[in-house]
Design a protein around this motif. Sequence first.
Motif, mmCIF file in Angstrom:
data_model
loop_
_atom_site.group_PDB
_atom_site.id
_atom_site.type_symbol
_atom_site.label_atom_id
_atom_site.label_comp_id
_atom_site.label_asym_id
_atom_site.label_seq_id
_atom_site.Cartn_x
_atom_site.Cartn_y
_atom_site.Cartn_z
ATOM 1 N N GLU A 2 0.825 -1.210 0.000
ATOM 2 C CA GLU A 2 0.000 0.000 0.000
ATOM 3 C C GLU A 2 0.858 1.258 0.000
ATOM 4 N N PRO A 3 0.414 2.296 -0.730
ATOM 5 C CA PRO A 3 1.189 3.557 -0.728
ATOM 6 C C PRO A 3 1.094 4.258 0.628
ATOM 7 N N ASN A 4 2.150 5.015 0.967
ATOM 8 C CA ASN A 4 2.180 5.762 2.218
ATOM 9 C C ASN A 4 1.612 7.157 2.010
ATOM 10 N N TYR A 5 0.529 7.458 2.680
ATOM 11 C CA TYR A 5 -0.079 8.783 2.592
ATOM 12 C C TYR A 5 0.287 9.614 3.814
ATOM 13 N N LEU A 16 0.812 11.461 -1.330
ATOM 14 C CA LEU A 16 1.830 10.444 -1.129
ATOM 15 C C LEU A 16 3.021 11.026 -0.385
ATOM 16 N N LYS A 17 3.665 10.207 0.395
ATOM 17 C CA LYS A 17 4.764 10.633 1.264
ATOM 18 C C LYS A 17 5.852 11.396 0.505
ATOM 19 N N HIS A 18 6.186 10.952 -0.704
ATOM 20 C CA HIS A 18 7.278 11.579 -1.455
ATOM 21 C C HIS A 18 6.924 12.967 -2.000
ATOM 22 N N GLU A 19 5.654 13.378 -1.922
ATOM 23 C CA GLU A 19 5.240 14.700 -2.391
ATOM 24 C C GLU A 19 5.549 15.801 -1.370
#
Length: 90
Positions: A2-5, A16-19
Motif C-alpha cells: 500500500e502507498p504511504n499517505y 503520497l509521502k514523497h510529495e
Amino acid sequence: MEPNYRRCISCRKIGLKHEFWRVVRVFPSMQVQLDEGMGRSAYICPQASCLTMAQKKNRLGRSLRTAVPETLYQSLWQRLTHSSLNESVS
C-alpha cells in the motif's frame, strides 16, 4: 504494498509521502532536522503558502512538540527557491 499517505501540517492536503518535505525531531537528542532520522515527524507541502503559514503559526513547532530553529526555516526557503528555479529552467 500500500502507498504511504501523509498530510501537510499547513493546508491539510493528503498526498503520497514523497510529495512532501519531512521535518523530524530526532530521538533522543530532540534536534530538529530535514528528511532523515527516526523520531517524531511532520510533513509540509513544498509551496510558499504552506511554508509561510507553518512559520507564522508555529505549526511545525506544535506538531513536533519542540522549538523549531530559524535556520531550519531558512533551509526550507532555500530549498523552495532552488526547486522553483529548477522548474523554471526545465
